[in-house]
Design a protein around this motif. Structure first.
Motif: not given
Length: 354
Positions: A216-231
């Protein structure tokens, strides 16, 4: 004194290879001294198993003897290459491995949330830990220091921020980093050391690199890309028009090396100078992944939320020749690449089972 004797400290210090700890080899270590031309030097990286620290440690280890020191609160030695020496210790400890040519002090409790949860510990780690490392390294003859500060002390700024701008302590984290900068000024003025404070702007790499352990402390790019990749829909605060000056960790690492090689003193912005909105970032992730996942917008839950960041890196460029080499498009493509490879693998397995 032999190299083996130099490596005797009252805590675990070892080379890390996969999941197996093995003893350091016996190659000779250069004596402490200057840091110009980072080649064949002995280097300490505090916070060395964390996101930025491990990238720096692995990069420098190609040409230097690198000790990555970390208490594993957030960092993990699994981030480190085989030729990096790992020391599990805390920056508040005595007898640290500071007989080095240069110190890269990246250890910190590095978010406002961490400081709000435990402000006294945050101040101890971020300020006292810095003082402790500098004092020990100075006693061992080191004169070159590069340390992490933060761009959040500029507050919310749409125009490019220069180092001459007024700064403020809107959070406990900001206050601790400003305290670190003031102590660096003291050591420079009264002890003739060089201490370069690097004000980072939105550093990212993605979960496919050494950022995954931050969660949860990662950059928003990492968090958003991970979420979008999982739909899954990424959650954006406000209307998504806030901006960040996203800077790839590879450019940060090169900047840190240049700061040491040039023995810089003072504070410097380390950012690209080309902000993107969160809406733009989400759209580009969808385009890169071939997905169509809309974000969810929620009210901003924080006071003193920074809506905009924008670096003016001209001072650092002028003094080192640094230029960012990873464009936002290229960096975002790197973040998304592991998910694209995963999708290609799943499609291939489906084809083979038909």
């Amino acid at each position: 004194m032999s190299s083996d004797e130099k490596l005797q400290y009252p805590f675990k210090i070892s080379r890390y290879s996969g999941r197996t700890y093995v003893s350091p080899n016996d190659k000779p270590l250069p004596p402490p001294g200057g840091a110009s031309d980072m080649n064949g030097k002995r280097v300490l990286v505090t916070g060395g198993a964390g996101f930025i620290g491990s990238n720096l440690s692995n990069y420098l280890a190609a040409d230097n003897e690198v000790i990555a020191l970390d208490n594993c609160y957030l960092g993990t030695p699994e981030n480190l290459a085989d030729d990096v020496i790992f020391a599990e210790a805390d920056v508040l400890d005595d007898d640290l491995p500071t007989d080095v040519d240069a110190v890269f002090h990246l250890a910190a409790l590095s978010s406002r949330e961490m400081l709000e949860e435990n402000p006294r510990q945050g101040a101890r780690v971020n300020i006292e830990g810095f003082v402790n490392v500098v004092e020990q390294a100075m006693a061992d003859g080191c004169e070159t220091f590069v340390y992490a500060s933060t761009s959040s002390i500029y507050g919310s700024q749409e125009e490019p921020c220069s180092e001459e701008m007024a700064v403020e302590a809107a959070t406990g984290y900001d206050a601790s980093m400003m305290g670190r900068e003031r102590y660096a000024e003291y050591y420079s003025d009264f002890h003739d050391l060089t201490l370069a404070g690097m004000r980072f702007f939105s550093v990212y790499q993605g979960y496919g690199g050494n950022e995954e352990h931050k969660g949860e402390y990662a950059n928003t790019i990492a968090q958003f890309a991970d979420a979008i990749a999982d739909g899954k829909s990424p959650v954006l605060w406000g209307d998504g028009t806030q901006t960040r000056d996203f800077t790839h960790v590879d450019d940060i690492v090169r900047g840190l090396e240049l700061a040491a090689e040039n023995e810089l003193d003072g504070v410097y912005n380390l950012g690209v100078g080309d902000p993107y909105t969160f809406n733009e970032m989400v759209g580009m992730i969808n385009e890169e992944l071939g997905t169509d996942v809309d974000p969810v917008y929620e009210p901003v839950p924080l006071e003193n939320y920074v809506y905009h960041t924008h670096a003016d890196p001209s001072k650092f460029k002028r003094e080192t020749g640094w230029e960012p080499e990873v464009s936002f498009e290229e960096g975002l493509s790197r973040v998304c690449e592991p998910y694209k490879e995963r999708e290609d693998g799943e499609q291939e397995r489906e084809r083979l089972t038909e």
